[in-house]
Enzyme design. Structure first.
Site, PDB file in Angstrom:
ATOM      1  N   THR A   5      10.994 110.572 -92.005  1.00  0.00           N
ATOM      2  CA  THR A   5      11.540 111.905 -91.740  1.00  0.00           C
ATOM      3  C   THR A   5      11.164 112.342 -90.327  1.00  0.00           C
ATOM      4  O   THR A   5      10.020 112.208 -89.911  1.00  0.00           O
ATOM      5  CB  THR A   5      10.998 112.911 -92.784  1.00  0.00           C
ATOM      6  OG1 THR A   5      11.389 112.440 -94.066  1.00  0.00           O
ATOM      7  CG2 THR A   5      11.542 114.308 -92.553  1.00  0.00           C
ATOM      8  N   HIS A  56       2.926 113.672 -75.183  1.00  0.00           N
ATOM      9  CA  HIS A  56       1.740 114.437 -74.777  1.00  0.00           C
ATOM     10  C   HIS A  56       1.260 114.132 -73.360  1.00  0.00           C
ATOM     11  O   HIS A  56       0.322 114.735 -72.872  1.00  0.00           O
ATOM     12  CB  HIS A  56       0.598 114.277 -75.798  1.00  0.00           C
ATOM     13  CG  HIS A  56      -0.112 112.965 -75.794  1.00  0.00           C
ATOM     14  ND1 HIS A  56      -1.360 112.816 -75.238  1.00  0.00           N
ATOM     15  CD2 HIS A  56       0.231 111.759 -76.290  1.00  0.00           C
ATOM     16  CE1 HIS A  56      -1.769 111.552 -75.412  1.00  0.00           C
ATOM     17  NE2 HIS A  56      -0.813 110.903 -76.053  1.00  0.00           N
ATOM     18  N   CYS A 110     -18.262 103.103 -73.015  1.00  0.00           N
ATOM     19  CA  CYS A 110     -19.528 102.782 -73.642  1.00  0.00           C
ATOM     20  C   CYS A 110     -19.252 102.285 -75.056  1.00  0.00           C
ATOM     21  O   CYS A 110     -19.070 103.064 -75.971  1.00  0.00           O
ATOM     22  CB  CYS A 110     -20.399 104.021 -73.677  1.00  0.00           C
ATOM     23  SG  CYS A 110     -22.012 103.709 -74.355  1.00  0.00           S
ATOM     24  N   GLY A 160       3.492 106.930 -77.616  1.00  0.00           N
ATOM     25  CA  GLY A 160       3.494 105.733 -76.776  1.00  0.00           C
ATOM     26  C   GLY A 160       3.073 104.490 -77.531  1.00  0.00           C
ATOM     27  O   GLY A 160       3.685 103.423 -77.388  1.00  0.00           O
ATOM     28  N   THR A 161       2.036 104.599 -78.350  1.00  0.00           N
ATOM     29  CA  THR A 161       1.530 103.428 -79.073  1.00  0.00           C
ATOM     30  C   THR A 161       2.599 102.870 -80.003  1.00  0.00           C
ATOM     31  O   THR A 161       2.844 101.664 -80.033  1.00  0.00           O
ATOM     32  CB  THR A 161       0.256 103.807 -79.868  1.00  0.00           C
ATOM     33  OG1 THR A 161      -0.718 104.281 -78.929  1.00  0.00           O
ATOM     34  CG2 THR A 161      -0.294 102.627 -80.636  1.00  0.00           C
TER      35      THR A 161
HETATM   36  N1  PLP Z   1       0.456 103.434 -72.657  1.00  0.00           N
HETATM   37  C1  PLP Z   1      -0.202 104.010 -71.643  1.00  0.00           C
HETATM   38  C2  PLP Z   1      -0.029 103.490 -70.257  1.00  0.00           C
HETATM   39  C3  PLP Z   1      -1.031 105.113 -71.894  1.00  0.00           C
HETATM   40  O1  PLP Z   1      -1.682 105.687 -70.875  1.00  0.00           O
HETATM   41  C4  PLP Z   1      -1.167 105.585 -73.228  1.00  0.00           C
HETATM   42  C5  PLP Z   1      -2.085 106.691 -73.539  1.00  0.00           C
HETATM   43  O2  PLP Z   1      -3.078 106.892 -72.873  1.00  0.00           O
HETATM   44  C6  PLP Z   1      -0.444 104.944 -74.247  1.00  0.00           C
HETATM   45  C7  PLP Z   1       0.360 103.880 -73.921  1.00  0.00           C
HETATM   46  C8  PLP Z   1      -0.526 105.412 -75.665  1.00  0.00           C
HETATM   47  O3  PLP Z   1       0.259 106.552 -75.867  1.00  0.00           O
HETATM   48  P1  PLP Z   1       0.021 107.531 -77.122  1.00  0.00           P
HETATM   49  O4  PLP Z   1      -1.284 108.215 -76.884  1.00  0.00           O
HETATM   50  O5  PLP Z   1       1.183 108.460 -77.106  1.00  0.00           O
HETATM   51  O6  PLP Z   1       0.012 106.676 -78.345  1.00  0.00           O
END
Ligand code: PLP
Length: 387
Positions: free
Chosen positions: A238, A202, A326, A73-74
């Site tokens: 890759t 994940h 925290c 996601g990131t």
């Molecule tokens: N965006 C949202 C809304 C998320 O909840 C998360 C992970 O918690 C991410 C992006 C990041 O995804 P990843 O952990 O696959 O990098």
């Protein structure tokens, strides 16, 4: 004491489905060739990548050529925002919301450091987006808009199709972080105005370290990861073949489980939520009760610390998460709770329960039995509660 773990932290990550693991296994020690190799041994893996691309596309209702595999996601969020901004060099504004995941907010703030105007749209006390504000702030200088499909802390679902239509009507590129929504809400991107969409393996029972970015045909984004010619030159590196195969299988399974997410998982979530709100005094729900992911419940237990609740839940083998982080010794309520204007005493005691299809009613009943005890015990110690 119960020894088995009760896992209510599925918005953080999910267990890999058995079927997904089985599908991945051959790609570690048997079919380990590089898909770009000229020899048959390596090259044969590329058809498994194509199959996975089709499985992901089927879940999203798009064409396989519109899927780019990423590391999660990131990366998808980074690629979408940086890529769309770079493809519109004459425009200097990015619009997002105040409740995005840091994978979006941090990128937007970096873009801001490069001289862009970044508008962070607000939400109301139920976490709902202000579309009127979006309409007002959209202009010809807007390079792109990035707004999440569903919030990871509260589960609140934004009216993304409406947002996409509005943004598209101004000729602006629209990205949505759908990391928490994919697999829980059915989608048909071929009929949608969404240009870019991020998902993460994940969060839907595939492994960590794999994800995808949907790029609608014709959407201009500059590649973010440079190197080899993988993913048609759109994402170098890759391919994570086992991960991609796992993501494909997880998407195929998710398509068959969306109904269950919205019936069985929702029933368990509602049972847990209703009982905790009824049995624990001074508790309140955070987020729009109606437009919410079926698996997520965010509840504040006023006058006590979320971290303390988590520690006691952990003693009973129950995993959840708290809405405050925290950081460097100071307990800051989360940016999402602050954006919603949740009072300080409530934001501190917010707990997120996020379920999956692997949870059982027995686990919910056990948690319902333990939670009032935990809350009462902590209230006894709280300096904010009159004794
Ligand atoms: N965006 C949202 C809304 C998320 O909840 C998360 C992970 O918690 C991410 C992006 C990041 O995804 P990843 O952990 O696959 O990098």
């Amino acid at each position: 004491m119960r020894m088995r773990t009760i896992y209510f932290d599925n918005n953080a990550t999910t267990r890999v489905a058995d079927e997904v693991l089985e599908e991945m296994k051959p790609f570690f020690c048997k079919l380990y060739g590089n898909p770009s190799s000229m020899h048959t041994f390596g090259g044969q893996t590329s058809r498994h990548i194509s199959k996975a691309r089709e499985q992901v596309a089927n879940l999203l209702g798009c064409d396989p050529s519109e899927i780019i595999f990423t590391s999660g996601g990131t990366e998808s969020d980074n690629a979408a925002i940086r890529g769309a901004v770079a493809a519109a060099p004459n425009k200097r504004k990015v619009i997002t919301s105040r409740v995005e995941h840091p994978a979006v907010l941090s990128v937007c703030r970096e873009v801001e450091n490069h001289g862009y105007t970044v508008v962070e749209l607000g939400v109301d006390k139920s976490g709902r987006l202000d579309i009127g504000e979006l309409e007002e702030r959209l202009d010809d200088d807007t390079a792109m808009v990035t707004i999440m499909y569903a919030n990871n802390e509260t589960g609140v679902i934004f009216p993304i199709e409406k947002v996409a239509e509005l943004v598209g009507s101004r000729g602006v590129v629209f990205h949505t972080d759908a990391v928490q929504a994919v697999g829980k809400i059915s989608m048909n991107l071929s009929k949608s105005g969404i240009d870019l969409l991020s998902l993460s393996g994940h969060k839907l029972h595939a492994p960590k370290g794999v994800g995808a970015l949907y790029v609608r045909k014709g959407t201009r984004i500059a590649p973010f990861m440079l190197g080899g010619h993988q993913e048609s030159g759109r994402r170098a590196g890759t391919e994570n073949v086992p991960g991609i195969v796992g993501l494909g299988k997880a998407c195929e399974l998710a398509a068959g489980h969306i109904e269950e997410e919205n019936t069985k998982v929702k029933y368990l979530r509602d049972k847990l939520e209703d009982a905790l709100l009824a049995k624990c005094a001074d508790s309140r729900l955070n987020g729009d009760k109606k437009n919410r992911l079926p698996n997520t419940s965010n509840i504040s237990f006023e006058f006590i610390e979320g971290e303390a609740i988590l520690l006691l839940l952990d003693k009973f083998g129950i995993c959840a998460s708290s809405g405050s982080a925290c950081t460097s010794g100071s307990l800051e309520p989360s940016h999402v709770m602050r954006a919603m204007g949740v009072p300080f005493t409530a934001a501190h005691g917010s707990i997120r329960f996020s379920l999956s299809r692997y949870n059982t009613e027995e686990e919910v009943d056990y948690t319902i039995a333990k939670m009032p005890q935990i809350v009462n015990q902590l209230r006894e110690l709280s300096p904010f509660v009159a004794k």
